[in-house]
Design an enzyme around this catalytic site. Structure first.
Site, PDB file in Angstrom:
ATOM      1  CE1 TYR A   1      -0.362  -6.114  -3.865  1.00  9.88           C
ATOM      2  CE2 TYR A   1      -2.415  -7.309  -4.716  1.00  9.88           C
ATOM      3  CZ  TYR A   1      -1.159  -7.236  -4.245  1.00  9.88           C
ATOM      4  OH  TYR A   1      -0.498  -8.376  -4.033  1.00  9.88           O
TER       5      TYR A   1
HETATM    6  C1  LIG Z   1      -2.101  -8.661   1.159  1.00 12.44           C
HETATM    7  C2  LIG Z   1      -1.359  -8.408   2.517  1.00 12.44           C
HETATM    8  C3  LIG Z   1       0.285  -8.909   2.160  1.00 12.44           C
HETATM    9  C4  LIG Z   1      -1.544  -7.128   3.156  1.00 12.44           C
HETATM   10  O1  LIG Z   1      -0.449  -7.199   4.136  1.00 12.44           O
HETATM   11  P1  LIG Z   1      -1.284  -6.395   5.488  1.00 12.44           P
HETATM   12  O2  LIG Z   1      -0.229  -6.149   6.437  1.00 12.44           O
HETATM   13  O3  LIG Z   1      -2.367  -7.043   5.914  1.00 12.44           O
HETATM   14  O4  LIG Z   1      -1.597  -4.941   4.777  1.00 12.44           O
HETATM   15  P2  LIG Z   1      -1.747  -3.758   5.645  1.00 12.44           P
HETATM   16  O5  LIG Z   1      -1.780  -3.796   6.916  1.00 12.44           O
HETATM   17  O6  LIG Z   1      -0.456  -2.794   4.859  1.00 12.44           O
HETATM   18  O7  LIG Z   1      -3.102  -3.194   5.032  1.00 12.44           O
HETATM   19  C5  LIG Z   1      -4.117  -4.016   5.249  1.00 12.44           C
HETATM   20  C6  LIG Z   1      -5.058  -3.161   6.215  1.00 12.44           C
HETATM   21  O8  LIG Z   1      -4.525  -2.401   7.283  1.00 12.44           O
HETATM   22  C7  LIG Z   1      -4.785  -1.164   7.448  1.00 12.44           C
HETATM   23  N1  LIG Z   1      -3.602  -0.339   8.005  1.00 12.44           N
HETATM   24  C8  LIG Z   1      -2.654   0.019   7.183  1.00 12.44           C
HETATM   25  N2  LIG Z   1      -1.733   0.574   8.136  1.00 12.44           N
HETATM   26  C9  LIG Z   1      -2.445   0.480   9.399  1.00 12.44           C
HETATM   27  C10 LIG Z   1      -1.777   0.826  10.744  1.00 12.44           C
HETATM   28  N3  LIG Z   1      -0.507   1.579  10.831  1.00 12.44           N
HETATM   29  N4  LIG Z   1      -2.472   0.628  11.647  1.00 12.44           N
HETATM   30  C11 LIG Z   1      -3.735   0.070  11.506  1.00 12.44           C
HETATM   31  N5  LIG Z   1      -4.287  -0.396  10.472  1.00 12.44           N
HETATM   32  C12 LIG Z   1      -3.487  -0.092   9.387  1.00 12.44           C
HETATM   33  C13 LIG Z   1      -5.032  -0.736   6.156  1.00 12.44           C
HETATM   34  O9  LIG Z   1      -6.174   0.198   6.016  1.00 12.44           O
HETATM   35  C14 LIG Z   1      -5.815  -1.828   5.480  1.00 12.44           C
HETATM   36  O10 LIG Z   1      -7.028  -2.082   5.936  1.00 12.44           O
HETATM   37  P3  LIG Z   1      -8.078  -3.259   5.832  1.00 12.44           P
HETATM   38  O11 LIG Z   1      -7.871  -4.024   7.001  1.00 12.44           O
HETATM   39  O12 LIG Z   1      -9.260  -2.521   5.467  1.00 12.44           O
HETATM   40  O13 LIG Z   1      -7.517  -4.030   4.437  1.00 12.44           O
HETATM   41  C15 LIG Z   1      -1.547  -9.588   3.675  1.00 12.44           C
HETATM   42  O14 LIG Z   1      -2.934  -9.312   3.996  1.00 12.44           O
HETATM   43  C16 LIG Z   1      -1.663 -10.932   3.128  1.00 12.44           C
HETATM   44  O15 LIG Z   1      -0.735 -11.592   3.404  1.00 12.44           O
HETATM   45  N6  LIG Z   1      -2.874 -11.351   2.641  1.00 12.44           N
HETATM   46  C17 LIG Z   1      -2.936 -12.953   2.335  1.00 12.44           C
HETATM   47  C18 LIG Z   1      -1.852 -13.374   1.200  1.00 12.44           C
HETATM   48  C19 LIG Z   1      -2.252 -12.433  -0.047  1.00 12.44           C
HETATM   49  O16 LIG Z   1      -3.133 -12.214  -0.554  1.00 12.44           O
HETATM   50  N7  LIG Z   1      -1.295 -12.158  -0.736  1.00 12.44           N
HETATM   51  C20 LIG Z   1      -1.297 -11.144  -1.876  1.00 12.44           C
HETATM   52  C21 LIG Z   1      -1.471 -12.206  -3.078  1.00 12.44           C
HETATM   53  S1  LIG Z   1      -1.153 -11.423  -4.364  1.00 12.44           S
END
Ligand SMILES: CC(C)(COP(=O)(O)OP(=O)(O)OC[C@H]1O[C@@H](n2cnc3c(N)ncnc32)[C@H](O)[C@@H]1OP(=O)(O)O)[C@@H](O)C(=O)NCCC(=O)NCCS
Length: 194
Positions: A157
């Site tokens: 976010y």
């Molecule tokens: C929050 C959520 C939806 C984010 O989805 P995600 O796919 O993990 O998110 P992103 O991959 O876009 O970003 C997360 C990480 O990936 C990294 N990233 C983004 N693009 C990337 C890529 N192309 N290759 C490798 N890493 C990448 C980001 O830098 C980020 O780093 P972090 O590991 O330090 O957090 C997911 O983690 C989730 O479902 N969490 C649990 C439920 C939750 O909290 N939902 C929201 C409630 S309000």
């Protein structure tokens, strides 16, 4: 279902009927991503179906090559009378006053749910879902609530420019502290490092 491709993950807007058909799969992801107890899915199912009937509802799914759901995000136009809207309004009026309440709640899209299957997190699916969901939304702002301290969601976010609207806020009936975050729409384009 319209779909575009991004690497091995396909993103698609889901119709209400497609969302209904995938509800058990979607709730499984929700429960495992949020680490909620068994039984949560049955509890949430009617609420998610009601959400899908709201004005401005839209949903984006991430799917693999076998059409298995990897993640999803949905939301809708926030409006007076919705439980979440009234809860946030109460907090804004108490802490920030009428002007802030009118500004944030006058014309917004509620990002209601965003979840990625735990074994698929950290590869950019979450950001892609969020951007695709908000692309073309005609509200002036987007708002969401998230439990304080869920670091991966927080990082996402912040990365896309969400700012604090209310911190350490307690919704009626929930003992957890939440943050309400928001920003104007449209989102800025991804930074080159993404
Ligand atoms: C929050 C959520 C939806 C984010 O989805 P995600 O796919 O993990 O998110 P992103 O991959 O876009 O970003 C997360 C990480 O990936 C990294 N990233 C983004 N693009 C990337 C890529 N192309 N290759 C490798 N890493 C990448 C980001 O830098 C980020 O780093 P972090 O590991 O330090 O957090 C997911 O983690 C989730 O479902 N969490 C649990 C439920 C939750 O909290 N939902 C929201 C409630 S309000």
């Amino acid at each position: 279902m319209t779909a575009t491709s991004s690497g091995y993950t396909r993103f698609a807007r889901l119709s209400q009927a497609e969302f209904r058909a995938r509800l058990p799969e979607a709730l499984d992801i929700y429960v495992s991503a949020m680490r909620y107890p068994d039984g949560t899915a049955e509890q949430r199912a009617p609420m998610w179906l009601t959400h899908a009937l709201r004005e401005g509802w839209r949903c984006v799914a991430a799917l693999d090559e076998e059409d298995t759901l990897l993640g999803l995000a949905y939301g809708y136009r926030g409006s007076v009378g919705q439980w979440w809207h009234e809860q946030v309004r109460r907090g804004l009026l108490q802490r920030e006053g009428q002007e802030a309440a009118s500004r944030w709640l006058g014309d917004y899209f509620e990002l209601t749910e965003i979840h990625v299957r735990p074994d698929q997190q950290g590869a950019g699916i979450g950001e892609d879902l969020l951007r695709r969901l908000l692309d073309g939304v005609d509200n002036a702002r987007v708002l969401l609530s998230t439990p304080e301290g869920t670091s991966r969601a927080w990082k996402l976010y912040r990365r896309v420019g969400f700012a604090d609207v209310l911190r350490d806020y307690y919704f009626a009936g929930d003992p957890r502290a939440f943050a309400i975050l928001g920003r104007t729409l449209p989102l800025d384009p991804p930074t080159p490092s993404n």
